[in-house]
Each structure stands twice: as C-alpha cells, then as structure tokens.
Scaffold this motif. Sequence first.
Motif, PDB file in Angstrom:
ATOM      1  N   TYR A   1     -24.147  28.584 -36.556  1.00 38.58           N
ATOM      2  CA  TYR A   1     -25.470  28.940 -36.059  1.00 38.58           C
ATOM      3  C   TYR A   1     -26.558  27.930 -36.400  1.00 38.58           C
ATOM      4  O   TYR A   1     -27.727  28.215 -36.194  1.00 38.58           O
ATOM      5  CB  TYR A   1     -25.857  30.335 -36.574  1.00 38.58           C
ATOM      6  CG  TYR A   1     -24.891  31.387 -36.111  1.00 38.58           C
ATOM      7  CD1 TYR A   1     -24.844  31.780 -34.781  1.00 38.58           C
ATOM      8  CD2 TYR A   1     -23.979  31.957 -36.997  1.00 38.58           C
ATOM      9  CE1 TYR A   1     -23.941  32.720 -34.343  1.00 38.58           C
ATOM     10  CE2 TYR A   1     -23.068  32.902 -36.569  1.00 38.58           C
ATOM     11  CZ  TYR A   1     -23.049  33.282 -35.235  1.00 38.58           C
ATOM     12  OH  TYR A   1     -22.141  34.199 -34.798  1.00 38.58           O
ATOM     13  N   THR A   2     -26.186  26.770 -36.947  1.00 36.98           N
ATOM     14  CA  THR A   2     -27.201  25.739 -37.134  1.00 36.98           C
ATOM     15  C   THR A   2     -27.567  25.120 -35.783  1.00 36.98           C
ATOM     16  O   THR A   2     -26.712  24.966 -34.901  1.00 36.98           O
ATOM     17  CB  THR A   2     -26.708  24.653 -38.097  1.00 36.98           C
ATOM     18  OG1 THR A   2     -27.722  23.668 -38.244  1.00 36.98           O
ATOM     19  CG2 THR A   2     -25.439  23.992 -37.599  1.00 36.98           C
ATOM     20  N   VAL A   3     -28.818  24.778 -35.619  1.00 42.53           N
ATOM     21  CA  VAL A   3     -29.293  24.262 -34.331  1.00 42.53           C
ATOM     22  C   VAL A   3     -28.691  22.896 -34.023  1.00 42.53           C
ATOM     23  O   VAL A   3     -28.549  22.515 -32.864  1.00 42.53           O
ATOM     24  CB  VAL A   3     -30.844  24.188 -34.344  1.00 42.53           C
ATOM     25  CG1 VAL A   3     -31.335  23.134 -35.312  1.00 42.53           C
ATOM     26  CG2 VAL A   3     -31.386  23.923 -32.954  1.00 42.53           C
TER      27      VAL A   3
ATOM     28  N   SER B   1     -25.353  23.252 -31.967  1.00 40.47           N
ATOM     29  CA  SER B   1     -25.331  24.054 -30.743  1.00 40.47           C
ATOM     30  C   SER B   1     -24.695  23.251 -29.614  1.00 40.47           C
ATOM     31  O   SER B   1     -24.647  22.022 -29.648  1.00 40.47           O
ATOM     32  CB  SER B   1     -26.749  24.480 -30.361  1.00 40.47           C
ATOM     33  OG  SER B   1     -27.535  23.361 -30.035  1.00 40.47           O
TER      34      SER B   1
ATOM     35  N   ASN C   1     -27.016  20.640 -28.013  1.00 37.41           N
ATOM     36  CA  ASN C   1     -27.279  19.466 -28.844  1.00 37.41           C
ATOM     37  C   ASN C   1     -26.031  18.620 -29.059  1.00 37.41           C
ATOM     38  O   ASN C   1     -26.137  17.400 -29.261  1.00 37.41           O
ATOM     39  CB  ASN C   1     -27.858  19.900 -30.193  1.00 37.41           C
ATOM     40  CG  ASN C   1     -29.264  20.444 -30.048  1.00 37.41           C
ATOM     41  OD1 ASN C   1     -30.001  20.051 -29.150  1.00 37.41           O
ATOM     42  ND2 ASN C   1     -29.642  21.365 -30.911  1.00 37.41           N
TER      43      ASN C   1
END
Length: 456
Positions: free
Chosen positions: A187-189, A192, A195
Amino acid sequence: MVDNTSDNIPKEMRAPSWTMKFNRLTAKYTLINLFNYGSIIKRKIMIDFLICSLSFISIFISFQEAEMYYELTVYNNSSKSLILINSLRVINCVFSIIICLLIYMNYKNSLRLSQKSEDVSMSQLMLRERLCLIIEIIISLISDPPYLNFIFEGPTPQGYVYYQSSTIFSSLSFIKGYHFVKLYTNYTVWLSQENQIKSKKYGVNSSVFFAVKADLKLKPLIVIIPLAVGTVFLAGYIIRNMERGYITKGWEGEYFKYATNGWWCAIITMTTVGYGDVYPKTDIGRLFICITGIVGLVLISLYVAALNSAVSFNKQEFHSYLEIKRIKSNIRIQHTASNIIKTAASMLKAKKNRNLNSMFLIGIKLKHFANHSIQSKHSLEKYIAPSEMLLEIEKKLERDINFVKQQFIDVKYIGEKLKIIQKEQKKIEASIDDVLSEQRLILNKFAEYNIKGYAL
C-alpha cells in the motif's frame, strides 16, 4: 444480476464475469460486467489490516505465555497457573490458524484481480506465488503448542545453557512482523501500479528498496523510527532469551531476568554508548549484538542525514538568510564606525582640555574600536561559506543570463526598430516638404502683393 438472455445464446460462450441484459426501450441486449474491482480491493485491504492486527496479538500472547511459563518452572512462581498458560497457547494457535486462512483468502483475491474473474482456482497460481503462500503460512503457524514443553540443555566451553521450547517459540514469533513489511509494500504509493509504469519509463525497477529509499528521501523519520524501535525490541528480546538460560561461575543470567534489560543492552549498543554494565556471553547473543550494532550505525547515519535535510534551507529561505546576515553585518560595521567617530570627538575634546588621563583612556578605547572594525571587515571579506559562494555565483549567472537574453532580444527586434525609425524619418521628411512648399506659396503670395503695390 439477473441473466435475461434468450435461449439461442449459448451460455458456455459467455465470460464468467459478464452477463447480458435485455433493454426494452432499445430492444437490444447489453453486456454487463459483473466483476467488481472496488469490493475485492476493499476486502483485500481489510484482510491485510486484520492479518497485521492478529499477528501483533499473537506475538504479544507468545511473549506473555513464555514469560509466565519461565517464572512458573524456574522461579517457582505459584501465581502462574499451567492451565492459564496452556489456554493462552490454545488461543494463540487458533489465531495462527485464522491468520493462515486470511492469507489464503488474500491470495485468492489477488488471483481474482489478476484474472479479472470471480470464479478462480488456487491451482492457477504461479510457482513463485505458491512458494510465497507456503512460506507465509509456515511463518504464521509459529506458536508454542499447548501441553508440549521441551527443554534444550547442555554444556558449552564457557558454561551451561538451559533453554525452554516456549522461549524459543516466543523469539521466533517475532518473524510474524513480516506481515507489517508486506502491508507496507502493498500500500505504499511508490509501488502502486501507476507509479510502477512511470518508473519503468526511466528504467527503474520498482522494488521495496526503491520505496524505502524514496520514503527516506521524502519523510525519513517515518522510516527510521519504526526500524529503530523494531530492531531494539527484536534484538533485545532475543539477546535476553539467549542470555537468561546461560549459567556459569559467577553468572546465572539474573541480570537478564527482565526483558527491559535486554532492550537496554540493545539501545546502548545501537547508540555506541557501551556502558559495560551488561554484555552477552553466549555465542548466539554475541552474534545478535554484533548485528544490532551494525544496524544501529546505519540508523544513526540515516538519522544524521535526515536531521541535516530537515534543518537545511530551501532556495528562497537561503536567499532571505544571506540577505538578513549581510544587513546585520553592515549594521554592526556602521555601529562600530559611529562609536569610532564619537570616541574621536571625545579625544579632540580631551585634547583641547589637555586632560592626559582621559586622552590615554579614550585612545585605548579608540584603538579597540578600530581593531574590532578592521577584524569584522576582514572576517566578512576573508571567509565565505561554500554555500554562500555558490549562491553568489548563481546570482551572478542569473544576472549575466538576463543581460545576454536582453541583448539577444534587442538584436532580434533591431531590424523592426530600424524600419519603424525609417518610417518615422520619411514622415518627418514629408512633413518638412509640406512646410517648405507652404513657405514657398507664402513667399510667392508676398512677391505678388509687392509687385501689385509698386504698380499702383
């Protein structure tokens, strides 16, 4: 969704996540997607957080029951009941089985998302995913079984060791902290899907290390503090468990009776303080204390770098800082110069009054002010910080670039300006010609009037 398709459409040709609905207004069949991404992702997030919560509770129960069993068997603490200890172990095993079931459900949800269908089978998992599933289930099943108590003991070259199975299982239960790392990676941006596609354009492999480095760059304390706390708890607890069962002459592990002393040992090692009041004597304890020291050095280096980044100015702040610093230096020099003028005036006044004592004292004061002014000026001119020098060079380059740009702009439009000047010059010449022609007409009129006057 109700399937209102006609009988002439074979159902085996339809995708499992689609259906067809008859629209009476248009008299046509419409394909409708039954696959709901949003609900599956919500379920997956909820299960991930539930796994982490149950893992934390499981680790805490393992810690508590191991402490209770050790006090009951070694220190003969009658307040600790064996029935209660076995009940905690049963609860911990139940939690471990629930965690395994949740992991299985989560892998199935991931498979649904990848296959874009609700009807999936676990046999569709890749070999790597199957191995990861098996490893996670094994990690989650780490717990001390009820009514099963082993003792590992034996002599060593330095002394005698005495370890209980509950102590070993409670130490190994900290491996369940892996679920928190997985929660971060999921769940780290930085990891994603969107990204990851952007990173691939620049040839960057989006991995956990990339996400950690990105967070260290952006918000370093969010990474450093959990790592430091986790290392202290894990290393301190394992060192304490290894040292508590070590018995030799003059050392019976009494100092490591409490877990807080193990954490204290980890803290003084990570911070390189090393008071020497406690240290490990077993080989496993020494191995873990060496690893703890290395991790501590890395974390301290990261903390110093983060602190330096936190107190550093941005470009606008640095401009403001240098400007205020220059103003303060100029005010100080002006203040010193005004003191010199006042002291010189006092010197002249004392000289007129022929007061030698006052002249002597004022002369010392004047010399002090003069030396202070010279030193301030030299220190201001002599030492320039590299950052200030770079900023001055940057300002000079900006001024030069703006000047060159202005020159290029002038060269670009000089032809147009010349044409405008030529047009204006032609207009002026035309107006001058008009004035001259008017002047000639007036002179001719005057000449005619003069001739007529002479004739009369």
